[in-house]
Design a protein around this motif. Structure first.
Motif, PDB file in Angstrom:
ATOM      1  N   ILE A 252      -5.262   6.755  -4.068  1.00 18.62           N
ATOM      2  CA  ILE A 252      -5.064   7.491  -5.319  1.00 18.62           C
ATOM      3  C   ILE A 252      -3.797   6.972  -5.984  1.00 18.62           C
ATOM      4  CG2 ILE A 252      -4.693   9.773  -6.341  1.00 18.62           C
ATOM      5  CD1 ILE A 252      -6.011  10.888  -3.718  1.00 18.62           C
ATOM      6  N   PHE A 253      -3.906   6.565  -7.240  1.00 17.50           N
ATOM      7  CA  PHE A 253      -2.725   6.088  -7.959  1.00 17.50           C
ATOM      8  C   PHE A 253      -2.506   6.926  -9.213  1.00 17.50           C
ATOM      9  CE2 PHE A 253      -6.383   3.656  -9.282  1.00 17.50           C
ATOM     10  CZ  PHE A 253      -6.268   3.499 -10.651  1.00 17.50           C
ATOM     11  N   ALA A 254      -1.235   7.248  -9.478  1.00 20.94           N
ATOM     12  CA  ALA A 254      -0.887   8.150 -10.578  1.00 20.94           C
ATOM     13  C   ALA A 254      -0.070   7.396 -11.619  1.00 20.94           C
ATOM     14  CB  ALA A 254      -0.114   9.354 -10.058  1.00 20.94           C
ATOM     15  N   GLY A 255      -0.697   6.402 -12.250  1.00 21.91           N
ATOM     16  CA  GLY A 255      -0.009   5.561 -13.209  1.00 21.91           C
ATOM     17  C   GLY A 255      -0.129   4.098 -12.808  1.00 21.91           C
ATOM     18  N   ASN A 256       0.577   3.214 -13.481  1.00 24.70           N
ATOM     19  CA  ASN A 256       0.487   1.784 -13.202  1.00 24.70           C
ATOM     20  C   ASN A 256       1.092   1.442 -11.844  1.00 24.70           C
ATOM     21  OD1 ASN A 256      -0.660   1.455 -15.733  1.00 24.70           O
ATOM     22  ND2 ASN A 256       1.266   0.887 -16.707  1.00 24.70           N
ATOM     23  N   VAL A 257       0.327   0.709 -11.054  1.00 19.57           N
ATOM     24  CA  VAL A 257       0.748   0.304  -9.700  1.00 19.57           C
ATOM     25  C   VAL A 257       0.432  -1.178  -9.535  1.00 19.57           C
ATOM     26  CG1 VAL A 257       0.228   0.553  -7.229  1.00 19.57           C
ATOM     27  CG2 VAL A 257       0.455   2.588  -8.674  1.00 19.57           C
ATOM     28  N   ASN A 258       1.332  -1.917  -8.892  1.00 20.35           N
ATOM     29  CA  ASN A 258       1.149  -3.349  -8.706  1.00 20.35           C
ATOM     30  C   ASN A 258       1.286  -3.713  -7.233  1.00 20.35           C
ATOM     31  OD1 ASN A 258       1.006  -6.121  -8.918  1.00 20.35           O
ATOM     32  ND2 ASN A 258       2.536  -6.286 -10.548  1.00 20.35           N
ATOM     33  N   ILE A 259       0.159  -4.063  -6.611  1.00 18.86           N
ATOM     34  CA  ILE A 259       0.138  -4.560  -5.236  1.00 18.86           C
ATOM     35  C   ILE A 259       0.035  -6.076  -5.332  1.00 18.86           C
ATOM     36  CG2 ILE A 259      -1.101  -4.586  -3.043  1.00 18.86           C
ATOM     37  CD1 ILE A 259      -2.156  -1.772  -3.776  1.00 18.86           C
ATOM     38  N   LYS A 260       1.130  -6.779  -5.067  1.00 13.60           N
ATOM     39  CA  LYS A 260       1.173  -8.202  -5.358  1.00 13.60           C
ATOM     40  C   LYS A 260       0.427  -9.021  -4.305  1.00 13.60           C
ATOM     41  CE  LYS A 260       5.229  -7.851  -8.251  1.00 13.60           C
ATOM     42  NZ  LYS A 260       6.548  -8.387  -8.632  1.00 13.60           N
ATOM     43  N   LYS A 261       0.114 -10.221  -4.694  1.00 12.93           N
ATOM     44  CA  LYS A 261      -0.708 -11.112  -3.885  1.00 12.93           C
ATOM     45  C   LYS A 261      -0.085 -11.332  -2.507  1.00 12.93           C
ATOM     46  CE  LYS A 261      -3.504 -15.230  -4.839  1.00 12.93           C
ATOM     47  NZ  LYS A 261      -4.696 -14.465  -5.239  1.00 12.93           N
ATOM     48  N   GLY A 262      -0.924 -11.374  -1.495  1.00 10.42           N
ATOM     49  CA  GLY A 262      -0.452 -11.600  -0.140  1.00 10.42           C
ATOM     50  C   GLY A 262      -0.229 -10.337   0.659  1.00 10.42           C
ATOM     51  N   SER A 263      -0.371  -9.171   0.013  1.00  8.56           N
ATOM     52  CA  SER A 263      -0.214  -7.897   0.731  1.00  8.56           C
ATOM     53  C   SER A 263      -1.523  -7.509   1.408  1.00  8.56           C
ATOM     54  CB  SER A 263       0.216  -6.793  -0.240  1.00  8.56           C
ATOM     55  OG  SER A 263       1.507  -7.057  -0.745  1.00  8.56           O
ATOM     56  N   ASN A 264      -1.404  -6.827   2.537  1.00 10.17           N
ATOM     57  CA  ASN A 264      -2.578  -6.355   3.290  1.00 10.17           C
ATOM     58  C   ASN A 264      -2.489  -4.850   3.464  1.00 10.17           C
ATOM     59  OD1 ASN A 264      -3.146  -9.127   5.656  1.00 10.17           O
ATOM     60  ND2 ASN A 264      -3.150  -9.064   3.438  1.00 10.17           N
ATOM     61  N   PHE A 265      -3.503  -4.131   3.003  1.00  9.44           N
ATOM     62  CA  PHE A 265      -3.568  -2.680   3.111  1.00  9.44           C
ATOM     63  C   PHE A 265      -4.786  -2.315   3.939  1.00  9.44           C
ATOM     64  CE2 PHE A 265      -0.437  -2.987   0.002  1.00  9.44           C
ATOM     65  CZ  PHE A 265       0.020  -1.752  -0.434  1.00  9.44           C
ATOM     66  N   PHE A 266      -4.573  -1.481   4.982  1.00  7.03           N
ATOM     67  CA  PHE A 266      -5.650  -1.050   5.863  1.00  7.03           C
ATOM     68  C   PHE A 266      -5.640   0.476   5.945  1.00  7.03           C
ATOM     69  CE2 PHE A 266      -4.075  -5.169   7.308  1.00  7.03           C
ATOM     70  CZ  PHE A 266      -5.240  -5.925   7.309  1.00  7.03           C
ATOM     71  N   LEU A 267      -6.719   1.111   5.543  1.00 14.08           N
ATOM     72  CA  LEU A 267      -6.831   2.566   5.594  1.00 14.08           C
ATOM     73  C   LEU A 267      -7.905   2.942   6.602  1.00 14.08           C
ATOM     74  CD1 LEU A 267      -5.430   2.020   2.808  1.00 14.08           C
ATOM     75  CD2 LEU A 267      -6.518   4.115   2.003  1.00 14.08           C
ATOM     76  N   GLY A 268      -7.527   3.755   7.595  1.00 22.88           N
ATOM     77  CA  GLY A 268      -8.464   4.177   8.626  1.00 22.88           C
ATOM     78  C   GLY A 268      -9.435   5.237   8.125  1.00 22.88           C
ATOM     79  N   ARG A 269     -10.332   5.643   9.009  1.00 15.01           N
ATOM     80  CA  ARG A 269     -11.340   6.635   8.653  1.00 15.01           C
ATOM     81  C   ARG A 269     -10.685   7.932   8.172  1.00 15.01           C
ATOM     82  NH1 ARG A 269     -16.755   7.416  10.580  1.00 15.01           N
ATOM     83  NH2 ARG A 269     -16.421   5.620  11.958  1.00 15.01           N
ATOM     84  N   GLY A 270     -11.018   8.351   6.963  1.00 12.03           N
ATOM     85  CA  GLY A 270     -10.500   9.592   6.402  1.00 12.03           C
ATOM     86  C   GLY A 270      -9.042   9.530   5.977  1.00 12.03           C
ATOM     87  N   ALA A 271      -8.420   8.371   6.035  1.00  5.06           N
ATOM     88  CA  ALA A 271      -6.998   8.234   5.679  1.00  5.06           C
ATOM     89  C   ALA A 271      -6.797   8.383   4.173  1.00  5.06           C
ATOM     90  CB  ALA A 271      -6.462   6.894   6.152  1.00  5.06           C
ATOM     91  N   LYS A 272      -5.580   8.765   3.802  1.00  3.22           N
ATOM     92  CA  LYS A 272      -5.269   9.002   2.387  1.00  3.22           C
ATOM     93  C   LYS A 272      -3.965   8.289   2.025  1.00  3.22           C
ATOM     94  CE  LYS A 272      -4.560  12.817  -0.897  1.00  3.22           C
ATOM     95  NZ  LYS A 272      -4.471  14.305  -1.018  1.00  3.22           N
ATOM     96  N   LEU A 273      -4.014   7.495   0.966  1.00  2.92           N
ATOM     97  CA  LEU A 273      -2.847   6.793   0.444  1.00  2.92           C
ATOM     98  C   LEU A 273      -2.652   7.198  -1.009  1.00  2.92           C
ATOM     99  CD1 LEU A 273      -0.587   4.676   0.333  1.00  2.92           C
ATOM    100  CD2 LEU A 273      -2.355   2.918  -0.008  1.00  2.92           C
ATOM    101  N   GLU A 274      -1.486   7.769  -1.327  1.00  2.00           N
ATOM    102  CA  GLU A 274      -1.147   8.138  -2.699  1.00  2.00           C
ATOM    103  C   GLU A 274       0.040   7.308  -3.162  1.00  2.00           C
ATOM    104  OE1 GLU A 274      -1.023  12.368  -3.770  1.00  2.00           O
ATOM    105  OE2 GLU A 274      -1.620  12.801  -1.709  1.00  2.00           O
ATOM    106  N   ILE A 275      -0.048   6.779  -4.386  1.00  2.00           N
ATOM    107  CA  ILE A 275       1.015   5.937  -4.932  1.00  2.00           C
ATOM    108  C   ILE A 275       1.335   6.407  -6.343  1.00  2.00           C
ATOM    109  CG2 ILE A 275       1.778   3.590  -5.420  1.00  2.00           C
ATOM    110  CD1 ILE A 275      -0.500   2.601  -3.606  1.00  2.00           C
ATOM    111  N   GLY A 276       2.624   6.608  -6.630  1.00  2.08           N
ATOM    112  CA  GLY A 276       3.065   7.073  -7.934  1.00  2.08           C
ATOM    113  C   GLY A 276       3.185   5.964  -8.960  1.00  2.08           C
ATOM    114  N   ALA A 277       3.442   6.364 -10.194  1.00  2.00           N
ATOM    115  CA  ALA A 277       3.508   5.436 -11.324  1.00  2.00           C
ATOM    116  C   ALA A 277       4.677   4.465 -11.199  1.00  2.00           C
ATOM    117  CB  ALA A 277       3.633   6.225 -12.626  1.00  2.00           C
TER     118      ALA A 277
END
Length: 203
Positions: A69-94
């Motif tokens: 869930i993102f609440a505004g502009n978010v920038n995940i730059k190239k080369g990053s790795n994000f892993f979310l498990g079963r039922g996991a929740k990731l929130e990121i602000g503007a």
């Protein structure tokens, strides 16, 4: 116009329509989304578009019923790795960004506030990944991580389970954060400890 050459137009349109959100996917970015995984928010989220210097492959892997869930502009730059498990929740602000080669692993919940700067090579992990027993008692394996607004995390920092970083905290490069810190503290070391109080920073 230049940014168009960095974007996978097909994936960007497909995922934007699928989740009814503005999602820009960079060329070469790999997305693995299981059944029930959801991306939603307002503003624009960029995944693997911008970068500088040498980078690794960009991956977003979301297990069943996980959510980003993102609440505004978010920038995940190239080369990053994000892993979310079963039922996991990731929130990121503007206006929060993650520099290249950052690894984020969420087994339960990770909340990151607005206007945060996550430098390159950072690891954020809310789980021990293995069961640990101390004097025969099983240690709690997973704990939520919270990073409040306007936090600056320096390069090659590791943030572990259960950490709460209050507003305006600065984490010095190379630190390992295992405990929580109050607002406007500069912390450093292995494990991280308070070095200065009443600090401020500008991007």
């Amino acid at each position: 116009m230049f940014k168009l050459f960095k974007i996978n137009i097909f994936k960007s349109v497909y995922y934007s329509l699928k989740f009814r959100a503005k999602i820009l996917v960079g060329r070469g970015t790999r997305l693995y989304l299981a059944n029930g995984a959801k991306i939603n928010g307002f503003g624009v989220i960029q995944i693997g578009v911008d970068y500088f210097g040498p980078v690794q492959e960009t991956i977003l892997e979301m297990s069943q019923n996980s959510s980003l869930i993102f609440a505004g502009n978010v920038n995940i730059k190239k080369g990053s790795n994000f892993f979310l498990g079963r039922g996991a929740k990731l929130e990121i602000g503007a206006n929060t960004y993650f520099n290249q080669n950052t690894i984020v692993r969420v087994s339960s919940e990770l909340k990151i506030g607005s206007s945060c700067a996550i430098s390159w090579g950072v690891n954020i992990i809310d789980s021990d990944e293995h069961r640990i027993f101390i004097n025969g008692q099983e240690n709690e394996m997973v704990k939520k991580i919270t990073i409040s607004d306007n936090v600056w995390v320096g390069c090659n920092v590791i943030i572990l389970k259960g950490v709460f970083l209050d507003t305006g905290v600065i984490v010095a490069a190379g630190s390992v954060v295992t405990s929580s810190f109050d607002s406007r503290q500069l912390v450093a070391g292995i494990p991280a400890k308070v070095i200065y109080k009443n600090v401020a920073w500008l991007d």
